[in-house]
Design an enzyme around this catalytic site. Sequence first.
Site, PDB file in Angstrom:
ATOM      1  N   GLN A 277       0.827  -1.214   0.000  1.00 23.89           N
ATOM      2  CA  GLN A 277       0.000   0.000   0.000  1.00 23.89           C
ATOM      3  C   GLN A 277       0.862   1.265   0.000  1.00 23.89           C
ATOM      4  OE1 GLN A 277      -2.844   0.236  -0.871  1.00 23.89           O
ATOM      5  NE2 GLN A 277      -4.106  -1.459  -0.200  1.00 23.89           N
ATOM      6  N   SER A 278       2.042   1.166  -0.586  1.00 22.35           N
ATOM      7  CA  SER A 278       2.976   2.305  -0.590  1.00 22.35           C
ATOM      8  C   SER A 278       2.402   3.547  -1.270  1.00 22.35           C
ATOM      9  CB  SER A 278       4.247   1.868  -1.328  1.00 22.35           C
ATOM     10  OG  SER A 278       5.039   2.988  -1.646  1.00 22.35           O
TER      11      SER A 278
END
Length: 337
Positions: A77-78
Site C-alpha cells: 500500500q505504498s
Amino acid sequence: MIRQFPELPRVNIGFFPTPLHRLDRISEQTGYDVWIKRDDFTGRNLYGGNKVRKLEFLMGYAKANGYDYVITYGATQSNHAMQTITAARICGLEPIVYLRTVVEPDPNDLRANLLLDSIYGAEVHVLAGDADQKAESAKRIAELEAQGHKVYDVPVGGSNEVGVCGYVNGYLELLGQLEAADKRMDYLFTTTGSGGTLAGLVAGKKFADDDTKIIGVSVGLKDDAYEQRVADLANQALDHMGASDVRVSTEDFSVDNNYVGEGYEIPSPAGTAAIRRLARYEGLLVDPVYTGKAFSGLLDYLDSGRLPKGSTVVFLHTGGTTALFAEQAIVGPVMRD
Ligand SMILES: Cc1ncc(COP(=O)(O)O)c(C=O)c1O
C-alpha cells in the site's frame, strides 16, 4: 533574507504552494499555537503527499537524462509507489513497482493505493515480505536495458540526493508563508519513514540559517544509525544543490521512536485516537500508517505540556489518507469509540 534555491531539472506535477492554516480547536484545547502545512494537497490526484515534492525533481532528473522507465519499491500500500506511478504517467515514462507484503492484499478486492496502481496501469510485482526486491528488480532492469531502454532506479521513498531537494525547497516555501503571515515557528513535526522528508527539511533549515526545532516522528522501528543516515542524506542533497558550504549533523534535528506502536502498518491505539480527534475537532483526515501516528506523537507532546507553553508548532501533513480505505488490518478500529 532567504537564500535562493538553485536551478535544478524539475517537472511541474504538483500544486504549490500548499496551504498552511491554523488548527484553532486543537490550539484552544492544548494551549499552543498549532498550524498545519497541507502537503496532502500536493496533487496531481486527490491523494497527494510528500512524494510529489520529491518526484518533481526525480522526474526532472529522469527526463534530463533520457530515462524511459522508472522502477521503485515499497510496501503493497505504498504511497510512494502510487505517486511515482502517477508522476511517471504524467511525464510519459513507463512505471514498474516492486511491492513487499506486510498486510496480505486480496487480488480480487484491490483497495486504496493498490487499486490506484492498477487503474494507472503500472507493472506491479507483489513479493513476499522478506523477498529481496532489489535482486528481483535487477533482473527486470537487465532485461529492459538489453532491449535498449534506460531505467531510472528510484530508492524506497524517493529518498536520494535528487528527491530530497524537494523538501529543501518545501522548507523554503513554508518559511516564506510564515514570513508573509508574520509568524515564526518554534517547532516543526513531521512523519519520518525512509528519512528523505526529514533530511530535506533539516537541509532547508540549515540552508536558510533558521533555528526551528525539527522533530521526526518515526512510523517503523529505526536502528541506531538512522539519524546519521538522515544527516548524510541531507548533506548529499546540499552537495547536489551546489551548497556544500552548508552542513547538517545529527544535532540539527531529533527523531522520536515512541509512537510506532507494534510496528509499520499495524494501527496503534494512540494513532487511532489521533485520527478520530482531528476528524471530530478539525474536520481533518490523517492516516493510520503515517500521519495518524506522527500526530499522536505531537498531541502527546502538547497534552503533556512537554513544549514551552504558547509555542508555535507546525505539523507537516505528508498525505497518505488512501490508507483509510485499505485492508481492515491497516485501517484499524477508527469507527469504534
Ligand atoms: C504519508 C507519508 N508520510 C510520511 C512518509 C515518510 O516520508 P519519508 O520516507 O520521506 O521519510 C511517507 C513515506 O512513504 C508517507 O507515505
